[in-house]
Design a protein around this motif. Structure first.
Motif, PDB file in Angstrom:
ATOM      1  N   THR A 162       0.814  -1.218   0.000  1.00 34.42           N
ATOM      2  CA  THR A 162       0.000   0.000   0.000  1.00 34.42           C
ATOM      3  C   THR A 162       0.849   1.269   0.000  1.00 34.42           C
ATOM      4  N   GLY A 163       2.156   1.132  -0.176  1.00 34.09           N
ATOM      5  CA  GLY A 163       3.014   2.314  -0.199  1.00 34.09           C
ATOM      6  C   GLY A 163       3.077   3.036   1.125  1.00 34.09           C
ATOM      7  N   GLY A 164       2.987   2.287   2.217  1.00 36.55           N
ATOM      8  CA  GLY A 164       3.106   2.881   3.545  1.00 36.55           C
ATOM      9  C   GLY A 164       1.792   3.157   4.240  1.00 36.55           C
ATOM     10  N   ILE A 165       0.675   2.954   3.554  1.00 34.67           N
ATOM     11  CA  ILE A 165      -0.634   3.250   4.151  1.00 34.67           C
ATOM     12  C   ILE A 165      -1.131   2.071   4.983  1.00 34.67           C
ATOM     13  N   LYS A 166      -1.627   2.381   6.172  1.00 38.03           N
ATOM     14  CA  LYS A 166      -2.270   1.384   7.025  1.00 38.03           C
ATOM     15  C   LYS A 166      -3.593   1.942   7.529  1.00 38.03           C
ATOM     16  N   MET A 167      -4.632   1.129   7.445  1.00 33.84           N
ATOM     17  CA  MET A 167      -5.889   1.449   8.102  1.00 33.84           C
ATOM     18  C   MET A 167      -5.870   0.730   9.438  1.00 33.84           C
ATOM     19  N   ILE A 168      -5.871   1.489  10.513  1.00 36.92           N
ATOM     20  CA  ILE A 168      -5.710   0.921  11.856  1.00 36.92           C
ATOM     21  C   ILE A 168      -7.054   0.863  12.560  1.00 36.92           C
ATOM     22  N   PRO A 169      -7.474  -0.333  13.022  1.00 40.37           N
ATOM     23  CA  PRO A 169      -8.734  -0.431  13.760  1.00 40.37           C
ATOM     24  C   PRO A 169      -8.611   0.202  15.144  1.00 40.37           C
ATOM     25  N   ILE A 170      -9.607   1.005  15.497  1.00 38.33           N
ATOM     26  CA  ILE A 170      -9.626   1.718  16.771  1.00 38.33           C
ATOM     27  C   ILE A 170     -10.862   1.311  17.559  1.00 38.33           C
ATOM     28  N   PHE A 206     -13.713   1.306  14.667  1.00 39.17           N
ATOM     29  CA  PHE A 206     -13.626   2.069  13.425  1.00 39.17           C
ATOM     30  C   PHE A 206     -12.177   2.067  12.948  1.00 39.17           C
ATOM     31  N   ASN A 207     -11.963   2.483  11.711  1.00 33.37           N
ATOM     32  CA  ASN A 207     -10.623   2.494  11.135  1.00 33.37           C
ATOM     33  C   ASN A 207     -10.119   3.915  10.913  1.00 33.37           C
ATOM     34  N   VAL A 208      -8.838   4.118  11.221  1.00 40.25           N
ATOM     35  CA  VAL A 208      -8.206   5.405  10.939  1.00 40.25           C
ATOM     36  C   VAL A 208      -7.056   5.200   9.963  1.00 40.25           C
ATOM     37  N   TRP A 209      -6.804   6.216   9.164  1.00 43.28           N
ATOM     38  CA  TRP A 209      -5.840   6.171   8.064  1.00 43.28           C
ATOM     39  C   TRP A 209      -4.486   6.683   8.527  1.00 43.28           C
ATOM     40  N   THR A 210      -3.424   5.955   8.220  1.00 39.35           N
ATOM     41  CA  THR A 210      -2.061   6.415   8.465  1.00 39.35           C
ATOM     42  C   THR A 210      -1.206   6.110   7.243  1.00 39.35           C
ATOM     43  N   LYS A 211      -0.121   6.852   7.089  1.00 36.03           N
ATOM     44  CA  LYS A 211       0.824   6.598   6.002  1.00 36.03           C
ATOM     45  C   LYS A 211       2.239   6.876   6.490  1.00 36.03           C
ATOM     46  N   ARG A 212       3.094   5.877   6.356  1.00 34.01           N
ATOM     47  CA  ARG A 212       4.496   6.006   6.746  1.00 34.01           C
ATOM     48  C   ARG A 212       5.320   6.532   5.578  1.00 34.01           C
ATOM     49  N   HIS A 246      -4.530  15.245   7.449  1.00 33.72           N
ATOM     50  CA  HIS A 246      -3.070  15.217   7.389  1.00 33.72           C
ATOM     51  C   HIS A 246      -2.511  16.074   6.268  1.00 33.72           C
ATOM     52  N   GLU A 247      -3.346  16.453   5.318  1.00 33.10           N
ATOM     53  CA  GLU A 247      -2.865  17.116   4.102  1.00 33.10           C
ATOM     54  C   GLU A 247      -2.139  18.434   4.384  1.00 33.10           C
ATOM     55  N   GLU A 290      11.907   9.497   9.831  1.00 35.20           N
ATOM     56  CA  GLU A 290      10.685   8.760   9.480  1.00 35.20           C
ATOM     57  C   GLU A 290       9.491   9.498  10.080  1.00 35.20           C
ATOM     58  N   TYR A 291       8.398   9.586   9.313  1.00 32.80           N
ATOM     59  CA  TYR A 291       7.231  10.296   9.847  1.00 32.80           C
ATOM     60  C   TYR A 291       5.952   9.655   9.337  1.00 32.80           C
ATOM     61  N   TYR A 292       4.885   9.907  10.069  1.00 31.03           N
ATOM     62  CA  TYR A 292       3.591   9.280   9.809  1.00 31.03           C
ATOM     63  C   TYR A 292       2.502  10.331   9.665  1.00 31.03           C
ATOM     64  N   TYR A 293       1.872  10.341   8.498  1.00 29.31           N
ATOM     65  CA  TYR A 293       0.637  11.082   8.328  1.00 29.31           C
ATOM     66  C   TYR A 293      -0.487  10.284   8.989  1.00 29.31           C
ATOM     67  N   TYR A 294      -1.485  11.003   9.514  1.00 23.95           N
ATOM     68  CA  TYR A 294      -2.528  10.316  10.289  1.00 23.95           C
ATOM     69  C   TYR A 294      -3.777  11.190  10.286  1.00 23.95           C
ATOM     70  N   ASP A 295      -4.869  10.641   9.797  1.00 26.21           N
ATOM     71  CA  ASP A 295      -6.174  11.288   9.901  1.00 26.21           C
ATOM     72  C   ASP A 295      -6.900  10.732  11.114  1.00 26.21           C
ATOM     73  N   GLN A 296      -7.166  11.592  12.075  1.00 25.22           N
ATOM     74  CA  GLN A 296      -7.880  11.161  13.268  1.00 25.22           C
ATOM     75  C   GLN A 296      -9.298  10.707  12.915  1.00 25.22           C
ATOM     76  N   LEU A 297      -9.894   9.921  13.782  1.00 25.03           N
ATOM     77  CA  LEU A 297     -11.253   9.446  13.552  1.00 25.03           C
ATOM     78  C   LEU A 297     -12.175  10.636  13.282  1.00 25.03           C
ATOM     79  N   GLY A 298     -13.004  10.517  12.255  1.00 24.95           N
ATOM     80  CA  GLY A 298     -13.884  11.603  11.849  1.00 24.95           C
ATOM     81  C   GLY A 298     -13.326  12.443  10.737  1.00 24.95           C
ATOM     82  N   SER A 299     -12.032  12.328  10.495  1.00 23.42           N
ATOM     83  CA  SER A 299     -11.405  13.106   9.431  1.00 23.42           C
ATOM     84  C   SER A 299     -11.512  12.380   8.098  1.00 23.42           C
TER      85      SER A 299
END
Length: 351
Positions: free
Chosen positions: A48-56, A63-69, A89-90, A105-114
């Motif tokens: 996924t090119g660094g993207i993970k959907m993380i279950p919360i 629910f799932n939140v979006w992250t990208k390494r 995160h944009e 190394e850094y992680y983009y992250y959209d909080q729940l609801g974003s």
């Protein structure tokens, strides 16, 4: 912080193969480090090119939140907490121009609801304490720990970062609080007593007329703030020249999250917004981890209070952006990024 909701509306207005490789001039050790930094080999996010959907887990279900390494560095990993609340995160895509060449190394992250994460229709989820637990679950899922984990929070993200550190600082290697003071009542006072009077009297009079009538969606009200307030205190770039990443981020803001926590006004946190009385000034002295506080001369937040944070925590550093406003990662990059990178590397070297 409060000034971001309006942007949704304002934006709508508004070498060849035959050349010798440069790699030949780079030492083998640096080539290896560069290749390792960009490599996804053996990582579970390669496909996924660094993207993970993380279950919360939340009180209202999973629910799932979006992250990208971006990048690989076992010692310096930065999780970026966006503002809003309900932004995306944009607004941090400018980090792509500075962190990679420093090996961070850094992680983009959209909080729940974003925008890129799940957006459940339940206002009870927009609660600071729940967001803290969300960040902790994201940390665990990404494998971040006290040996490598830097938490960066700007604006509302700064509130979230402070709250997280006050509960979980043992999990952190370093904390960065950017463009956020430790008290919403103090922010309100600064806005009313310092920033508002800087507006032309006739402009302020019209804005306050709409504020008093709670007519926050009035086109004239919005236009006055876009023209007279945003270019001075939110992002010191003419609106028609805003970067595409800013426009996308603001257009994706979730108003349900924003209004629930910040309220509908562009001149402070009002009504029954959940952040209206937020204040952690008396608790900051509990923080012992290395902490960087970033303030800007023209910010919506008082830079003196940002400097106070650095002196109040037990191991603090202050970075001042003399040309910046609320989004200093865009309007004062010459001070913002060198200072931020220096802090991260110093903490790493001293650890």
């Amino acid at each position: 912080m409060k000034k971001l909701a309006l942007l949704i509306l304002s934006i709508l207005i508004l070498g060849s193969c035959n050349q010798p490789s440069e790699k030949n001039n780079i030492p083998d050790s640096e080539i290896a480090e560069t290749e390792d930094y960009w490599s996804f080999e053996g990582r579970d996010d390669q496909a996924t090119g660094g993207i993970k959907m993380i279950p919360i887990e939340t009180p209202k279900g999973t629910f799932n939140v979006w992250t990208k390494r971006v990048g690989n560095n076992p010692k310096m990993k930065v999780l970026l907490l966006h503002g809003g609340p309900g932004m995306t995160h944009e607004i941090y895509e400018s980090f792509d121009g500075f962190f990679p060449q420093e090996g961070i190394e850094y992680y983009y992250y959209d909080q729940l609801g974003s925008y890129y994460s799940d957006q459940p229709d339940d206002l009870s989820l927009w609660d600071t304490a729940r967001f803290v637990e969300e960040v902790e679950q994201v940390r665990k899922a990404l494998g971040l720990n006290e040996d490598n984990f830097y938490l960066f929070g700007q604006s509302w993200g700064g509130i979230l970062a402070m709250e997280y550190a006050l509960k979980y600082q043992d999990n952190l290697k370093g904390l960065i609080i950017s463009n956020m003071v430790p008290s919403i009542p103090d922010y309100m006072k600064y806005n009313e007593e310092v920033l508002a009077p800087q507006l032309p009297p006739e402009v302020l009079s019209k804005i306050m007329k709409y504020e008093e009538a709670e007519d926050y969606s009035n086109e004239e009200y919005l236009g006055l703030i876009v023209e007279h307030y945003y270019p001075k205190h939110v992002i010191r770039i003419p609106p028609d020249q805003w970067p595409n990443s800013i426009n996308r981020g603001f257009s994706h803001l979730n108003p349900d999250v924003y209004v629930t926590m910040q309220g509908p006004s562009e001149f402070g946190v009002k009504g029954d917004a959940t952040l209206k009385n937020w204040d952690v000034k008396d608790r900051l002295k509990e923080l012992t981890i290395p902490t960087l506080s970033i303030g800007a001369q023209y910010d919506t937040m008082n830079p003196k209070e940002m400097e106070w944070i650095a002196n109040e925590v037990q191991n603090g550093t202050y970075l001042h952006c003399p040309n910046g406003s609320h989004l200093s990662q865009y309007d004062d990059q010459e001070h913002f990024f060198p200072g931020l990178i220096e802090f991260i590397k110093k903490v790493d070297k001293d650890s």
